[in-house]
Design a protein around this motif. Sequence first.
Motif, PDB file in Angstrom:
ATOM      1  N   TYR A  64       0.831  -1.188  -0.018  1.00 33.92           N
ATOM      2  CA  TYR A  64       0.040  -0.045   0.042  1.00 33.92           C
ATOM      3  C   TYR A  64       0.776   1.371   0.056  1.00 33.92           C
ATOM      4  CZ  TYR A  64      -3.833  -3.199   1.172  1.00 33.92           C
ATOM      5  OH  TYR A  64      -4.694  -3.986   1.358  1.00 33.92           O
ATOM      6  N   ALA A  65       2.106   1.369   0.263  1.00 41.38           N
ATOM      7  CA  ALA A  65       3.022   2.326   0.474  1.00 41.38           C
ATOM      8  C   ALA A  65       3.089   3.191  -0.847  1.00 41.38           C
ATOM      9  CB  ALA A  65       4.420   1.976   0.785  1.00 41.38           C
ATOM     10  N   LYS A  66       2.968   2.409  -2.069  1.00 42.95           N
ATOM     11  CA  LYS A  66       3.169   3.173  -3.405  1.00 42.95           C
ATOM     12  C   LYS A  66       1.873   4.133  -3.556  1.00 42.95           C
ATOM     13  CE  LYS A  66       6.808   1.093  -4.728  1.00 42.95           C
ATOM     14  NZ  LYS A  66       7.852   1.750  -4.600  1.00 42.95           N
ATOM     15  N   LEU A  67       0.874   3.682  -3.058  1.00 41.84           N
ATOM     16  CA  LEU A  67      -0.063   4.851  -2.972  1.00 41.84           C
ATOM     17  C   LEU A  67      -0.158   5.906  -2.202  1.00 41.84           C
ATOM     18  CD1 LEU A  67      -3.161   2.130  -2.701  1.00 41.84           C
ATOM     19  CD2 LEU A  67      -2.476   3.323  -4.870  1.00 41.84           C
ATOM     20  N   VAL A  68       0.699   5.692  -1.225  1.00 41.88           N
ATOM     21  CA  VAL A  68       0.623   6.818  -0.277  1.00 41.88           C
ATOM     22  C   VAL A  68       1.875   7.829  -0.764  1.00 41.88           C
ATOM     23  CG1 VAL A  68       1.518   7.531   2.066  1.00 41.88           C
ATOM     24  CG2 VAL A  68      -0.295   5.616   1.885  1.00 41.88           C
ATOM     25  N   GLU A  69       2.900   7.116  -1.184  1.00 45.27           N
ATOM     26  CA  GLU A  69       4.140   7.872  -1.744  1.00 45.27           C
ATOM     27  C   GLU A  69       3.800   8.771  -2.862  1.00 45.27           C
ATOM     28  OE1 GLU A  69       7.525   5.392  -2.893  1.00 45.27           O
ATOM     29  OE2 GLU A  69       7.165   4.176  -0.956  1.00 45.27           O
ATOM     30  N   LYS A  70       2.690   8.454  -3.637  1.00 43.88           N
ATOM     31  CA  LYS A  70       2.186   9.555  -4.687  1.00 43.88           C
ATOM     32  C   LYS A  70       1.751  10.864  -4.157  1.00 43.88           C
ATOM     33  CE  LYS A  70      -0.956  10.046  -8.514  1.00 43.88           C
ATOM     34  NZ  LYS A  70      -0.904  11.393  -8.335  1.00 43.88           N
ATOM     35  N   VAL A  71       1.037  10.772  -3.063  1.00 47.49           N
ATOM     36  CA  VAL A  71       0.789  12.123  -2.349  1.00 47.49           C
ATOM     37  C   VAL A  71       2.203  12.895  -2.015  1.00 47.49           C
ATOM     38  CG1 VAL A  71      -0.079  13.102  -0.156  1.00 47.49           C
ATOM     39  CG2 VAL A  71      -1.194  11.410  -1.339  1.00 47.49           C
ATOM     40  N   PHE A  72       3.396  12.056  -1.460  1.00 47.51           N
ATOM     41  CA  PHE A  72       4.513  12.558  -1.080  1.00 47.51           C
ATOM     42  C   PHE A  72       5.086  13.294  -2.161  1.00 47.51           C
ATOM     43  CE2 PHE A  72       3.612  10.241   2.735  1.00 47.51           C
ATOM     44  CZ  PHE A  72       4.183  11.098   3.569  1.00 47.51           C
ATOM     45  N   LYS A  73       5.133  12.501  -3.215  1.00 49.69           N
ATOM     46  CA  LYS A  73       5.691  12.949  -4.536  1.00 49.69           C
ATOM     47  C   LYS A  73       5.144  14.125  -4.999  1.00 49.69           C
ATOM     48  CE  LYS A  73       7.306   8.589  -6.110  1.00 49.69           C
ATOM     49  NZ  LYS A  73       7.209   7.472  -6.895  1.00 49.69           N
ATOM     50  N   ASP A  74       3.545  14.233  -5.023  1.00 50.48           N
ATOM     51  CA  ASP A  74       2.910  15.487  -5.455  1.00 50.48           C
ATOM     52  C   ASP A  74       3.251  16.819  -4.774  1.00 50.48           C
ATOM     53  OD1 ASP A  74       1.592  14.032  -7.412  1.00 50.48           O
ATOM     54  OD2 ASP A  74      -0.309  13.786  -5.960  1.00 50.48           O
ATOM     55  N   PHE A  75       3.905  16.613  -3.206  1.00 49.80           N
ATOM     56  CA  PHE A  75       4.083  17.818  -2.532  1.00 49.80           C
ATOM     57  C   PHE A  75       5.687  17.613  -2.254  1.00 49.80           C
ATOM     58  CE2 PHE A  75      -0.422  17.100  -1.778  1.00 49.80           C
ATOM     59  CZ  PHE A  75      -0.827  18.576  -1.663  1.00 49.80           C
ATOM     60  N   ALA A  76       6.454  17.080  -3.192  1.00 49.93           N
ATOM     61  CA  ALA A  76       7.809  16.912  -2.795  1.00 49.93           C
ATOM     62  C   ALA A  76       8.481  18.318  -2.698  1.00 49.93           C
ATOM     63  CB  ALA A  76       8.571  16.413  -3.861  1.00 49.93           C
ATOM     64  N   GLU A  77       8.002  19.340  -3.363  1.00 51.04           N
ATOM     65  CA  GLU A  77       8.599  20.762  -3.201  1.00 51.04           C
ATOM     66  C   GLU A  77       8.375  21.336  -1.847  1.00 51.04           C
ATOM     67  OE1 GLU A  77       7.452  25.166  -5.149  1.00 51.04           O
ATOM     68  OE2 GLU A  77       6.699  23.384  -5.962  1.00 51.04           O
ATOM     69  N   TYR A  78       7.622  20.717  -1.199  1.00 50.84           N
ATOM     70  CA  TYR A  78       7.086  21.284   0.335  1.00 50.84           C
ATOM     71  C   TYR A  78       7.748  20.465   1.456  1.00 50.84           C
ATOM     72  CZ  TYR A  78       4.212  24.048  -2.660  1.00 50.84           C
ATOM     73  OH  TYR A  78       3.816  24.800  -3.723  1.00 50.84           O
ATOM     74  N   LEU A  79       8.304  19.350   1.106  1.00 49.89           N
ATOM     75  CA  LEU A  79       8.658  18.198   2.102  1.00 49.89           C
ATOM     76  C   LEU A  79      10.035  17.632   1.839  1.00 49.89           C
ATOM     77  CD1 LEU A  79       5.421  15.705   1.585  1.00 49.89           C
ATOM     78  CD2 LEU A  79       5.885  17.424   3.310  1.00 49.89           C
ATOM     79  N   ASP A  80      10.681  17.436   2.828  1.00 49.42           N
ATOM     80  CA  ASP A  80      11.794  16.320   2.915  1.00 49.42           C
ATOM     81  C   ASP A  80      11.353  15.045   3.485  1.00 49.42           C
ATOM     82  OD1 ASP A  80      13.873  18.151   2.117  1.00 49.42           O
ATOM     83  OD2 ASP A  80      14.008  19.004   4.193  1.00 49.42           O
ATOM     84  N   TRP A  81      11.289  13.950   2.353  1.00 51.69           N
ATOM     85  CA  TRP A  81      10.779  12.723   3.184  1.00 51.69           C
ATOM     86  C   TRP A  81      11.697  11.643   2.693  1.00 51.69           C
ATOM     87  CZ3 TRP A  81       8.356   9.134  -0.589  1.00 51.69           C
ATOM     88  CH2 TRP A  81       8.479   9.387  -1.722  1.00 51.69           C
ATOM     89  N   HIS A  82      11.621  10.329   3.283  1.00 50.72           N
ATOM     90  CA  HIS A  82      12.309   9.465   3.094  1.00 50.72           C
ATOM     91  C   HIS A  82      11.585   8.019   3.489  1.00 50.72           C
ATOM     92  CE1 HIS A  82      15.907  11.629   2.619  1.00 50.72           C
ATOM     93  NE2 HIS A  82      15.578  12.451   3.887  1.00 50.72           N
ATOM     94  N   VAL A  83      11.994   6.921   2.765  1.00 49.35           N
ATOM     95  CA  VAL A  83      11.214   5.758   2.929  1.00 49.35           C
ATOM     96  C   VAL A  83      12.353   4.676   3.161  1.00 49.35           C
ATOM     97  CG1 VAL A  83       9.816   3.921   1.831  1.00 49.35           C
ATOM     98  CG2 VAL A  83       9.577   6.244   1.210  1.00 49.35           C
ATOM     99  N   PHE A  84      11.925   4.027   4.585  1.00 49.38           N
ATOM    100  CA  PHE A  84      12.854   2.804   5.009  1.00 49.38           C
ATOM    101  C   PHE A  84      12.065   1.598   5.060  1.00 49.38           C
ATOM    102  CE2 PHE A  84      14.071   6.927   6.852  1.00 49.38           C
ATOM    103  CZ  PHE A  84      15.418   6.982   6.871  1.00 49.38           C
ATOM    104  N   GLU A  85      12.733   0.570   4.573  1.00 53.73           N
ATOM    105  CA  GLU A  85      12.221  -1.001   4.700  1.00 53.73           C
ATOM    106  C   GLU A  85      12.472  -1.333   6.297  1.00 53.73           C
ATOM    107  OE1 GLU A  85      12.938  -4.964   2.612  1.00 53.73           O
ATOM    108  OE2 GLU A  85      13.468  -3.095   1.514  1.00 53.73           O
ATOM    109  N   VAL A  86      11.410  -1.799   6.507  1.00 51.41           N
ATOM    110  CA  VAL A  86      11.650  -2.178   8.038  1.00 51.41           C
ATOM    111  C   VAL A  86      11.646  -3.755   7.869  1.00 51.41           C
ATOM    112  CG1 VAL A  86      10.028  -2.734  10.070  1.00 51.41           C
ATOM    113  CG2 VAL A  86       9.815  -0.597   8.789  1.00 51.41           C
ATOM    114  N   GLU A  87      12.912  -3.998   8.480  1.00 53.40           N
ATOM    115  CA  GLU A  87      13.296  -5.785   8.629  1.00 53.40           C
ATOM    116  C   GLU A  87      12.517  -5.946  10.093  1.00 53.40           C
ATOM    117  OE1 GLU A  87      17.250  -6.565   8.166  1.00 53.40           O
ATOM    118  OE2 GLU A  87      17.713  -5.362   6.703  1.00 53.40           O
ATOM    119  N   ARG A  88      12.276  -7.380   9.973  1.00 56.19           N
ATOM    120  CA  ARG A  88      11.567  -8.062  11.020  1.00 56.19           C
ATOM    121  C   ARG A  88      12.829  -8.854  11.878  1.00 56.19           C
ATOM    122  NH1 ARG A  88       6.191 -11.688  10.327  1.00 56.19           N
ATOM    123  NH2 ARG A  88       5.505 -11.106  12.347  1.00 56.19           N
ATOM    124  N   VAL A  89      13.061  -8.675  13.070  1.00 52.23           N
ATOM    125  CA  VAL A  89      13.951  -9.509  13.830  1.00 52.23           C
ATOM    126  C   VAL A  89      13.216 -10.441  14.574  1.00 52.23           C
ATOM    127  CG1 VAL A  89      15.590  -9.192  15.765  1.00 52.23           C
ATOM    128  CG2 VAL A  89      15.400  -7.328  14.139  1.00 52.23           C
TER     129      VAL A  89
END
Length: 90
Positions: A64-89
Amino acid sequence: MSKVLIIWDVKSRGTPATMFYRALRGYDYRTKNGRNHSPGVLDELPGEVWEFVNRSTLLIEEEYAKLVEKVFKDFAEYLDWHVFEVERVR
C-alpha cells in the motif's frame, strides 16, 4: 508482510502544509446538515495496514506504500521525506 516506514518534515507552513495533510489524512468540515469528511489517501486504505508512529512518521505495509508515496511525490517541493524498509528481527 513487509512494512515500510515513511518519515517526513514539512519545509513550509500554511497552505502547502495544510494541503499535504488534507491529501494524506483528509479533513472534517461543517455544513448546514452537520459534519462531513473529505477523504485523504489513508481513508481509502484498510485501517489495519497503516499506523502513525507520530505526526510525521507512518508505518505502512509495502503493497500500500506506493499509493501513499504518490501524495509525497505530489508535494515534494514542500517536503523532505524518506522511505525505509522495516526488517523483522526474530
